[in-house]
Design a protein around this motif. Structure first.
Motif, PDB file in Angstrom:
ATOM      1  N   ASN A   1       0.835  -1.191   0.000  1.00  0.00           N
ATOM      2  CA  ASN A   1       0.000   0.000   0.000  1.00  0.00           C
ATOM      3  C   ASN A   1       0.872   1.245   0.000  1.00  0.00           C
ATOM      4  O   ASN A   1       1.986   1.235   0.536  1.00  0.00           O
ATOM      5  N   LEU A   2       0.379   2.314  -0.594  1.00  0.00           N
ATOM      6  CA  LEU A   2       1.058   3.603  -0.518  1.00  0.00           C
ATOM      7  C   LEU A   2       0.687   4.279   0.795  1.00  0.00           C
ATOM      8  O   LEU A   2      -0.501   4.437   1.107  1.00  0.00           O
ATOM      9  N   VAL A   3       1.720   4.686   1.551  1.00  0.00           N
ATOM     10  CA  VAL A   3       1.511   5.284   2.874  1.00  0.00           C
ATOM     11  C   VAL A   3       2.485   6.443   3.052  1.00  0.00           C
ATOM     12  O   VAL A   3       3.683   6.293   2.780  1.00  0.00           O
ATOM     13  N   PRO A   4       2.030   7.625   3.497  1.00  0.00           N
ATOM     14  CA  PRO A   4       2.957   8.718   3.801  1.00  0.00           C
ATOM     15  C   PRO A   4       3.599   8.516   5.171  1.00  0.00           C
ATOM     16  O   PRO A   4       2.909   8.204   6.143  1.00  0.00           O
ATOM     17  N   PHE A   5       4.919   8.696   5.235  1.00  0.00           N
ATOM     18  CA  PHE A   5       5.661   8.481   6.471  1.00  0.00           C
ATOM     19  C   PHE A   5       6.295   9.772   6.964  1.00  0.00           C
ATOM     20  O   PHE A   5       6.591  10.680   6.180  1.00  0.00           O
ATOM     21  N   THR A   6       6.536   9.817   8.269  1.00  0.00           N
ATOM     22  CA  THR A   6       7.419  10.827   8.846  1.00  0.00           C
ATOM     23  C   THR A   6       8.668  10.095   9.327  1.00  0.00           C
ATOM     24  O   THR A   6       8.612   8.916   9.700  1.00  0.00           O
ATOM     25  N   LEU A   7       9.800  10.790   9.292  1.00  0.00           N
ATOM     26  CA  LEU A   7      11.073  10.215   9.712  1.00  0.00           C
ATOM     27  C   LEU A   7      11.552  10.935  10.966  1.00  0.00           C
ATOM     28  O   LEU A   7      11.629  12.173  10.992  1.00  0.00           O
ATOM     29  N   VAL A   8      11.884  10.166  11.987  1.00  0.00           N
ATOM     30  CA  VAL A   8      12.365  10.712  13.255  1.00  0.00           C
ATOM     31  C   VAL A   8      13.837  10.347  13.410  1.00  0.00           C
ATOM     32  O   VAL A   8      14.224   9.188  13.201  1.00  0.00           O
TER      33      VAL A   8
END
Length: 212
Positions: A38-45
């Protein structure tokens, strides 16, 4: 991932920069029903040695079960890409021994996922993702702009996902194996035909190919 030496990118800051610039990734899991993507928007920490990915998905998503199972997960971030015509190469005019190819940039991340049901965590992830995308706008939209009851209702339909990065690989296929004249031709071609200024800019930072 097939990764010839000329195209390998290992600088963590460069890999992280692509993730932040192109946060919509393909999340790939394997469970009893087989592979799911699935296409999913991520944030990177910036946490740990290589970073942590965070996201949220619908509770009804078939990927929730394999994610809860904690099996290794693959996340693929796709950067700029374009078909490359041999007509752009200076070497076409010299000897004609050229063929088409495709230039592209991508990052692959692997890690063991953790599903999070904590409303405060999910609310923070949504806020961070929204702020990242909205902050460059003259009038940024904020989660608090919507009625609280509405947001609370929406949050009941999603779960959080956290993936500490165990391995991260980058592939920058941007004509490093071509001569300087050919690379310049590709760069000019991309710009003249309005295909990808981002990709064209990357070609301007490559050195001569290794002939050994």
């Amino acid at each position: 991932m097939y990764q010839p030496t000329a195209f390998r990118e290992e600088r963590l800051e460069t890999l992280h920069a692509l993730i932040r610039t192109h946060p919509l990734a393909t999340l790939i899991t394997s469970g009893v029903g087989g592979l799911i993507a699935n296409l999913v928007p991520f944030t990177l920490v910036d946490s740990g040695e290589k970073g942590v990915l965070r996201a949220h998905i619908a509770r009804a998503n078939d990927q929730v079960e394999p994610l809860r199972g904690g099996a290794e997960t693959l996340v693929v971030f796709q950067g700029p890409e374009s078909y490359i015509t041999p007509s752009w190469y200076a070497s076409k005019r010299e000897h004609g021994q050229v063929v088409p190819t495709w230039n592209y940039v991508l990052v692959q991340v692997r890690g063991t996922p953790r599903v999070i049901d904590d409303p405060a965590w999910i609310r923070a992830q949504i806020g961070n993702l929204t702020a990242t995308q909205e902050n460059q706008r003259s009038a940024p939209w904020k989660v608090t702009d919507a009625p609280e009851a509405y947001i609370s209702g929406q949050m009941k339909a999603i779960i959080g996902v956290e993936i500490p990065i165990s391995t991260i690989e980058g592939k920058w296929k941007v004509s490093q194996n071509r001569s300087a004249a050919d690379r310049k031709g590709v760069q000019d071609g991309l710009r003249n035909e309005g295909l990808s200024e981002e990709l064209a800019s990357l070609l301007g930072h490559q050195s001569e190919p290794n002939e050994s």
